[in-house]
Design a protein around this motif. Structure first.
Motif, PDB file in Angstrom:
ATOM      1  N   LEU A 199     -51.973  24.268  72.956  1.00 38.30           N
ATOM      2  CA  LEU A 199     -51.823  23.155  72.005  1.00 38.30           C
ATOM      3  C   LEU A 199     -51.697  21.827  72.755  1.00 38.30           C
ATOM      4  CD1 LEU A 199     -49.346  24.735  69.416  1.00 38.30           C
ATOM      5  CD2 LEU A 199     -51.729  24.076  68.970  1.00 38.30           C
ATOM      6  N   ALA A 204     -49.350  32.589  65.337  1.00 40.35           N
ATOM      7  CA  ALA A 204     -49.394  31.123  65.454  1.00 40.35           C
ATOM      8  C   ALA A 204     -50.713  30.670  66.080  1.00 40.35           C
ATOM      9  CB  ALA A 204     -48.215  30.625  66.285  1.00 40.35           C
ATOM     10  N   SER A 248     -53.502  30.886  63.552  1.00 39.75           N
ATOM     11  CA  SER A 248     -53.210  29.949  62.460  1.00 39.75           C
ATOM     12  C   SER A 248     -53.500  28.507  62.879  1.00 39.75           C
ATOM     13  CB  SER A 248     -51.742  30.099  62.056  1.00 39.75           C
ATOM     14  OG  SER A 248     -51.451  29.276  60.963  1.00 39.75           O
ATOM     15  N   HIS A 249     -53.234  28.189  64.134  1.00 35.26           N
ATOM     16  CA  HIS A 249     -53.504  26.843  64.638  1.00 35.26           C
ATOM     17  C   HIS A 249     -54.918  26.703  65.211  1.00 35.26           C
ATOM     18  CE1 HIS A 249     -49.650  24.736  64.137  1.00 35.26           C
ATOM     19  NE2 HIS A 249     -49.101  25.920  64.265  1.00 35.26           N
ATOM     20  N   ARG A 250     -55.741  27.740  65.002  1.00 34.81           N
ATOM     21  CA  ARG A 250     -57.165  27.689  65.399  1.00 34.81           C
ATOM     22  C   ARG A 250     -57.338  27.360  66.884  1.00 34.81           C
ATOM     23  NH1 ARG A 250     -56.821  29.327  60.946  1.00 34.81           N
ATOM     24  NH2 ARG A 250     -57.575  28.481  58.987  1.00 34.81           N
ATOM     25  N   PHE A 306     -46.126  20.460  64.917  1.00 32.07           N
ATOM     26  CA  PHE A 306     -46.579  21.851  64.874  1.00 32.07           C
ATOM     27  C   PHE A 306     -45.617  22.711  64.060  1.00 32.07           C
ATOM     28  CE2 PHE A 306     -47.989  19.954  68.883  1.00 32.07           C
ATOM     29  CZ  PHE A 306     -49.372  20.046  68.706  1.00 32.07           C
ATOM     30  N   VAL A 336     -44.617  26.278  63.181  1.00 31.26           N
ATOM     31  CA  VAL A 336     -44.837  27.600  63.782  1.00 31.26           C
ATOM     32  C   VAL A 336     -44.466  28.738  62.843  1.00 31.26           C
ATOM     33  CG1 VAL A 336     -44.401  26.619  66.059  1.00 31.26           C
ATOM     34  CG2 VAL A 336     -42.589  27.909  64.923  1.00 31.26           C
TER      35      VAL A 336
END
Lengths: 281, 326
Positions: free
Chosen positions: A139, A170, A173-175, B66, B68
């Motif tokens: 990220l 996660a 989900s956050h690609r 973010f 989570v």
């Protein structure tokens, strides 16, 4: 920031990588020799992966472990330290003089990884802590528009830790698509053969949204092909299920029942070394 | 006396004493201000954005925020990973979930790695209406034994806002006992400055010295004022930084008084009182003291007033201890 790795450390062919894997196995044996015990079997089973990762996949600066433009290798399984330190020595981060002290009192190189050593991205001894940190790094890189990738190695036994699946959920989900998780499935853990029914492992990762390949983890060509198939930045995290053999390359270790933390008699080291050479000559 | 069944919590985990001035969501507002000129600031939550007050940051900087999900271990791991790429990772959840469920991750991935993770833990101590599952009455006791971890227990909206900004420049992992919702303003922002590692003498007195942290300092000040009206000279030392502990400042304060009252939103063992007693013992000082804190048991669900009176934090108790020494 981008500073390409010198071409002479990028090995392209399977033969070159196979040779480097042998060099890693030699180094691992040397580090373990005369200590009577250790995570030698894990080192042997993951040597092929590390050869491909460090000599083909990662961008890094052999002169500067902290180079901000680097790809990152996150070893979640800290007890595989012997293998990581072997490769970090081979690429020039760890001097030869430190290898012989591996695992001894006061040595910099411990039986488990600590992130105060150059090239060690996380402290990995408490299992289940690597993938989540790798997700955070991925990220961070995405936020910075950093071109690099994060490669995180876990083990099959480690999949019993719930935090692995928190991180897996996660990531998809956050690609996140700059992350490759490599799961070393060697079928052993501290109490013996894998103690829970954790199969089908590949299906689990696919169900969590990961683009997944399952391969023979001691086949250099297969490892190269899997990484090649998973380069696309398509909004999905990538997983490689590595089926490996503990002690790979040394038949005596491959046959040993209690392979998680092997005991080796003083007179056995020379034999193991001979087996490694004759088996890979 | 608080009547049983007389009411519900006025706000989720909010402090009682908001008759005076207050600020809404000082945490989020301070973080938004800080992040405007600090691009390395990122924010995370484990499904507690609204209930931890980080939502203003989420709205102002969605690219740096973010979510989570309900996964406190992962919250700290992702925060540590972000920190390793040069970010300063602010993360929020409830104090109970951070310090119980995610403890190993806090210790190894954050503190041991000296990761630049700032944990803003909501509803510390006895502040959560859901009962023992959500009440971190033991968080300081659990965390104070961890090396390379700083712990801060701010008093009010003014101090919390200053702390949110200050921790960005405190190296490594910091645990802040956060306050949410309508947070009282006790300190004048033009006069009060939080200093990391320093206790603050807010009132000078010669008979009784109150040593307090967190929102109990507001009550310590009320008690000290009441004591003055009764002709008892009372001082107040506010100790916002629990770790590293300001031993020198505490000993200096203790030298000027005859007896002590120690007040904290934490169990009476393992927190501020224990730290003070250790400091006194090490210095060879004996002084009469009363500990005001949460009783050592699992506590009930209920409104803040109900919990505090049953748990041992209410204003009456601290005022009596300061004035009457009982």
């Amino acid at each position: 920031m981008p500073k390409p790795m010198p071409l002479n450390t990028r090995l392209r062919t399977a033969a070159e990588l196979r040779f480097e894997a042998l060099e890693l196995r030699r180094t691992i044996l040397r580090m373990a020799a005369d200590k009577g015990e250790g995570y030698v079997a894990q080192g042997m089973d993951i040597a092929d992966l590390l050869a491909v990762v460090y000599y083909r996949e990662l961008d890094y600066d052999p002169a500067d472990p902290a180079w901000s433009g680097r790809d990152r290798f996150v070893l979640s399984i800290g007890h595989y330290s012997i293998a990581l330190y072997a490769v970090l020595h081979r690429i020039g981060y760890i001097p030869e003089t430190k290898l012989d002290d591996f695992g001894l009192n006061g040595a910099d190189l411990a039986l488990s990884t600590f992130d105060d050593q150059p090239g060690v991205e996380i402290t990995g001894g408490s299992l289940g802590q690597g993938l989540g940190q790798a997700v955070g790094m991925a990220l961070g890189y995405r936020l910075d528009k950093h071109p690099g990738r994060i490669i995180c190695t876990l083990s099959d036994g480690e999949l019993q830790e719930g935090s692995v699946w928190e991180a897996a959920m996660a990531a998809s989900s956050h690609r996140i698509d700059n992350l490759v998780a490599v799961i070393d499935c060697n079928g052993i853990q501290a109490d013996g053969p894998t103690v829970l029914d954790i199969e089908p492992i590949a299906d689990k990762w696919r169900a969590f949204g990961w683009d997944t390949r399952e391969i023979d983890g001691n086949d250099i060509e297969a490892i190269m092909a899997a990484f090649d198939q998973l380069r696309e930045r398509d909004g999905r995290p990538k997983a490689i299920i590595l089926r490996t053999t503990p002690g790979k390359g040394i038949p005596t270790l491959e046959r040993r029942d209690r392979a998680h933390f092997v005991r080796v008699d003083p007179n056995e080291w020379a034999l193991l070394s001979e087996e490694l050479e004759s088996n890979n000559g | 006396m608080v009547e049983l069944k007389s009411g519900r919590a006025g706000g989720m985990g909010e402090i009682l004493d908001v008759e005076g001035p207050y600020e809404v969501a000082p945490l989020g507002r301070a973080l938004v201000e800080l992040a405007e000129h600090r691009p390395e600031i990122v924010g995370l939550t484990a499904d507690m954005g609204r209930f931890s007050d980080i939502h203003p940051f989420r709205d102002a900087h969605p690219d740096r925020f973010f979510q989570v999900g309900m996964a406190e271990a992962d919250l700290l791991l992702i925060a540590a990973g972000l920190a390793k790429t040069g970010k300063i990772a602010y993360c929020t959840s409830y104090a109970a979930f951070i310090t119980r469920r995610a403890l190993d991750f806090l210790i190894i991935a954050c503190a041991h790695s000296k990761a630049n993770v700032k944990i803003l833990a909501g509803m510390p101590g006895l502040m959560n209406p859901y009962g023992a599952t959500h009440q971190a009455t033991d968080d300081i006791a659990v965390l104070r034994m961890i090396p390379d971890l700083s712990i801060i227990d701010p008093c009010d909206a003014t101090e919390l806002a200053q702390v949110v900004k200050a921790v960005a420049d405190i190296e490594g992992t910091v645990y802040v006992r956060s306050l949410r919702g309508k947070v009282p303003v006790v300190f004048d922002p033009d006069e009060y400055t939080f200093e990391f590692g320093k206790a603050k003498e807010l009132r000078t007195g010669s008979e009784v010295g109150v040593i307090s942290s967190g929102f109990m300092t507001q009550r310590a000040l009320v008690a000290a004022d009441a004591a003055t009206e009764h002709g008892v000279s009372a001082g107040v030392l506010h100790v916002p930084t629990i770790k590293p502990f300001d031993t020198e400042g505490v000993l200096r304060f203790v030298a000027g008084v005859e007896r002590l009252v120690i007040a904290e939103n934490h169990q009476m063992s393992g927190g501020l009182a224990t730290l003070v007693v250790e400091a006194l013992y090490d210095a060879g000082i004996q002084v009469p003291l009363i500990r005001i804190g949460i009783q050592h048991r699992f506590h009930e669900a209920g409104s803040q007033a109900y919990m505090e009176e049953k748990g041992g934090l209410d204003q009456t108790r601290i005022t009596r201890a300061v004035i009457d020494g009982i």
